[in-house]
Write a protein that holds these residues in place. Structure first.
Motif, PDB file in Angstrom:
ATOM      1  N   ILE A 111      50.125  48.493  39.831  1.00 31.93           N
ATOM      2  CA  ILE A 111      51.045  47.524  39.242  1.00 31.93           C
ATOM      3  C   ILE A 111      51.671  48.086  37.965  1.00 31.93           C
ATOM      4  O   ILE A 111      52.877  47.911  37.717  1.00 31.93           O
ATOM      5  CB  ILE A 111      50.316  46.199  38.947  1.00 31.93           C
ATOM      6  N   THR A 112      50.867  48.781  37.157  1.00 33.58           N
ATOM      7  CA  THR A 112      51.354  49.329  35.896  1.00 33.58           C
ATOM      8  C   THR A 112      52.466  50.344  36.119  1.00 33.58           C
ATOM      9  O   THR A 112      53.505  50.324  35.436  1.00 33.58           O
ATOM     10  CB  THR A 112      50.201  49.990  35.118  1.00 33.58           C
ATOM     11  N   VAL A 113      52.270  51.239  37.071  1.00 30.22           N
ATOM     12  CA  VAL A 113      53.281  52.260  37.356  1.00 30.22           C
ATOM     13  C   VAL A 113      54.588  51.613  37.807  1.00 30.22           C
ATOM     14  O   VAL A 113      55.680  51.973  37.340  1.00 30.22           O
ATOM     15  CB  VAL A 113      52.767  53.246  38.419  1.00 30.22           C
ATOM     16  N   LEU A 165      60.209  49.773  36.419  1.00 29.48           N
ATOM     17  CA  LEU A 165      61.214  48.716  36.319  1.00 29.48           C
ATOM     18  C   LEU A 165      61.611  48.476  34.863  1.00 29.48           C
ATOM     19  O   LEU A 165      62.780  48.227  34.556  1.00 29.48           O
ATOM     20  CB  LEU A 165      60.681  47.420  36.936  1.00 29.48           C
ATOM     21  N   LEU A 166      60.641  48.558  33.969  1.00 36.55           N
ATOM     22  CA  LEU A 166      60.922  48.349  32.553  1.00 36.55           C
ATOM     23  C   LEU A 166      61.858  49.431  32.008  1.00 36.55           C
ATOM     24  O   LEU A 166      62.700  49.161  31.147  1.00 36.55           O
ATOM     25  CB  LEU A 166      59.612  48.356  31.760  1.00 36.55           C
ATOM     26  N   LEU A 167      61.732  50.627  32.544  1.00 39.12           N
ATOM     27  CA  LEU A 167      62.586  51.733  32.093  1.00 39.12           C
ATOM     28  C   LEU A 167      63.976  51.695  32.715  1.00 39.12           C
ATOM     29  O   LEU A 167      64.817  52.533  32.396  1.00 39.12           O
ATOM     30  CB  LEU A 167      61.900  53.065  32.416  1.00 39.12           C
ATOM     31  N   GLY A 168      64.187  50.750  33.636  1.00 38.01           N
ATOM     32  CA  GLY A 168      65.510  50.601  34.226  1.00 38.01           C
ATOM     33  C   GLY A 168      65.613  50.994  35.676  1.00 38.01           C
ATOM     34  O   GLY A 168      66.727  51.136  36.202  1.00 38.01           O
ATOM     35  N   ALA A 169      64.478  51.163  36.357  1.00 43.71           N
ATOM     36  CA  ALA A 169      64.505  51.560  37.765  1.00 43.71           C
ATOM     37  C   ALA A 169      64.947  50.396  38.647  1.00 43.71           C
ATOM     38  O   ALA A 169      64.778  49.225  38.301  1.00 43.71           O
ATOM     39  CB  ALA A 169      63.132  52.061  38.204  1.00 43.71           C
ATOM     40  N   SER A 170      65.485  50.748  39.814  1.00 44.26           N
ATOM     41  CA  SER A 170      65.878  49.739  40.799  1.00 44.26           C
ATOM     42  C   SER A 170      64.683  49.406  41.685  1.00 44.26           C
ATOM     43  O   SER A 170      63.610  50.010  41.578  1.00 44.26           O
ATOM     44  CB  SER A 170      67.031  50.274  41.654  1.00 44.26           C
ATOM     45  N   ALA A 171      64.890  48.453  42.600  1.00 49.95           N
ATOM     46  CA  ALA A 171      63.822  48.076  43.519  1.00 49.95           C
ATOM     47  C   ALA A 171      63.437  49.257  44.419  1.00 49.95           C
ATOM     48  O   ALA A 171      62.255  49.469  44.726  1.00 49.95           O
ATOM     49  CB  ALA A 171      64.259  46.882  44.362  1.00 49.95           C
ATOM     50  N   LYS A 172      64.434  50.042  44.830  1.00 48.67           N
ATOM     51  CA  LYS A 172      64.155  51.218  45.655  1.00 48.67           C
ATOM     52  C   LYS A 172      63.347  52.251  44.870  1.00 48.67           C
ATOM     53  O   LYS A 172      62.408  52.855  45.391  1.00 48.67           O
ATOM     54  CB  LYS A 172      65.460  51.842  46.154  1.00 48.67           C
ATOM     55  N   ALA A 197      61.313  51.551  42.510  1.00 46.21           N
ATOM     56  CA  ALA A 197      59.968  50.996  42.340  1.00 46.21           C
ATOM     57  C   ALA A 197      59.095  51.261  43.562  1.00 46.21           C
ATOM     58  O   ALA A 197      57.882  51.459  43.438  1.00 46.21           O
ATOM     59  CB  ALA A 197      60.052  49.496  42.074  1.00 46.21           C
ATOM     60  N   VAL A 198      59.704  51.278  44.748  1.00 44.33           N
ATOM     61  CA  VAL A 198      58.949  51.591  45.969  1.00 44.33           C
ATOM     62  C   VAL A 198      58.413  53.021  45.905  1.00 44.33           C
ATOM     63  O   VAL A 198      57.251  53.283  46.216  1.00 44.33           O
ATOM     64  CB  VAL A 198      59.832  51.399  47.218  1.00 44.33           C
ATOM     65  N   PHE A 199      59.256  53.943  45.485  1.00 44.59           N
ATOM     66  CA  PHE A 199      58.820  55.334  45.347  1.00 44.59           C
ATOM     67  C   PHE A 199      57.781  55.467  44.235  1.00 44.59           C
ATOM     68  O   PHE A 199      56.846  56.270  44.342  1.00 44.59           O
ATOM     69  CB  PHE A 199      60.021  56.239  45.069  1.00 44.59           C
ATOM     70  N   ALA A 200      57.941  54.694  43.169  1.00 43.76           N
ATOM     71  CA  ALA A 200      56.944  54.710  42.101  1.00 43.76           C
ATOM     72  C   ALA A 200      55.597  54.216  42.618  1.00 43.76           C
ATOM     73  O   ALA A 200      54.545  54.761  42.263  1.00 43.76           O
ATOM     74  CB  ALA A 200      57.415  53.855  40.927  1.00 43.76           C
ATOM     75  N   GLY A 201      55.622  53.194  43.468  1.00 45.07           N
ATOM     76  CA  GLY A 201      54.389  52.709  44.073  1.00 45.07           C
ATOM     77  C   GLY A 201      53.740  53.763  44.948  1.00 45.07           C
ATOM     78  O   GLY A 201      52.508  53.893  44.980  1.00 45.07           O
ATOM     79  N   THR A 229      55.403  56.862  36.510  1.00 38.75           N
ATOM     80  CA  THR A 229      54.123  57.361  37.002  1.00 38.75           C
ATOM     81  C   THR A 229      53.286  57.940  35.876  1.00 38.75           C
ATOM     82  O   THR A 229      52.062  57.779  35.847  1.00 38.75           O
ATOM     83  CB  THR A 229      54.360  58.447  38.069  1.00 38.75           C
ATOM     84  N   ALA A 230      53.935  58.609  34.937  1.00 38.42           N
ATOM     85  CA  ALA A 230      53.206  59.283  33.859  1.00 38.42           C
ATOM     86  C   ALA A 230      52.813  58.350  32.721  1.00 38.42           C
ATOM     87  O   ALA A 230      51.905  58.678  31.944  1.00 38.42           O
ATOM     88  CB  ALA A 230      54.051  60.429  33.312  1.00 38.42           C
TER      89      ALA A 230
END
Length: 257
Positions: A124-126, A131-138, A140-144, A199-200
């Motif tokens: 959840i944190t990643v 998202l907080l840094l400005g990522a899109s929903a897509k 966020a999927v890759f971040a997950g 991620t980092a």
């Protein structure tokens, strides 16, 4: 007064606080206050990020000296707060020394969150950081997806007791490599920088840097320098892992650095 028990109580309180990520000056102050409840003529406390030493000249007994090596460190603000509360109660006479020692033993043995909860929070944190840094929903999927890799490596390293430097390097390298390769294969329109940054974020040495500054400002230059080195090593491990993952990912996917 049981001076041996008092020394053991002070050492245990300092150990719990250091393992919880407390600043050096805070640990010294708490341990010194506990020792002073004996009315000792001299109570000296020396704390480093990896060691705790106390010496006490009891008025009606021989001097007591103890040394403890602190190997495991993390972040547990709840434990620090509880130890501080217990020490204040001891100083004001609200609890007895024996009672405080038993409470500290319970606190030391108390289990933290189960691994499943830690892994879920990492995931959840990643995603939330991305998202907080400005990522899109897509994105966020890759971040997950990269967070799952981080969780798997964390479980493996905790099982085998390996050091954090190698965990940061290998976990971030593999997570970054996987995301960059999948992005190239799927030709996905994602912001790789935001995915990698999210991620980092959980691994960055924010607490270590903060404690290093606070210890240094308090005059604890040895502990401050040690924590600065710790923060530097963690930052380098993250940078090496991300750099290696991006480089290998570009090589495999045919990209150009």
């Amino acid at each position: 007064m049981n001076y041996g028990l008092l020394a053991d109580t002070a050492m245990l309180a300092g150990k719990i606080m250091l393992q919880g990520g407390a600043e050096t000056y805070r640990v010294e102050d708490t341990v010194r206050r506990i020792l002073k409840t004996s009315g000792a003529e001299r109570a000296e406390v020396l704390v480093f990020s990896t060691a705790l030493m106390i010496t006490m000249d009891a008025p009606s007994a021989s001097a007591v000296s103890k040394v403890m090596r602190i190997s495991a460190r993390g972040t547990n603000l709840g434990n620090i707060c509880e130890v501080n509360g217990l020490s204040r109660k001891l100083c004001t006479g609200e609890i007895a020394l024996e009672e405080m020692y038993e409470e500290l033993k319970k606190l030391e043995k108390r289990k933290e969150y189960p691994p499943a909860v830690v892994y879920l929070c990492t995931l959840i944190t990643v995603i939330m950081f991305s998202l907080l840094l400005g990522a899109s929903a897509k994105d966020a999927v890759f971040a997950g997806m990269s967070a799952i890799v981080m969780v798997l490596f964390r479980a493996f390293f905790m099982k085998h007791g390996m050091n954090e430097f190698m965990y940061h390097v290998t976990a971030l390298a593999c997570a970054t490599f996987l995301v960059s390769v999948v992005q190239a294969l799927l030709k996905a329109d994602i912001n790789l920088e935001l995915v990698v940054a999210g991620t980092a974020m959980p691994l960055l040495p924010g607490v270590a840097i903060t404690n290093a500054i606070r210890d240094t400002l308090q005059g604890d230059y040895i502990s401050g320098a040690a924590r600065i080195v710790e923060a530097f090593i963690r930052a380098v491990s993250c940078a090496v892992g991300i750099g290696a993952g991006l480089y290998l990912g570009h090589l495999v996917s045919g990209g150009v650095l």
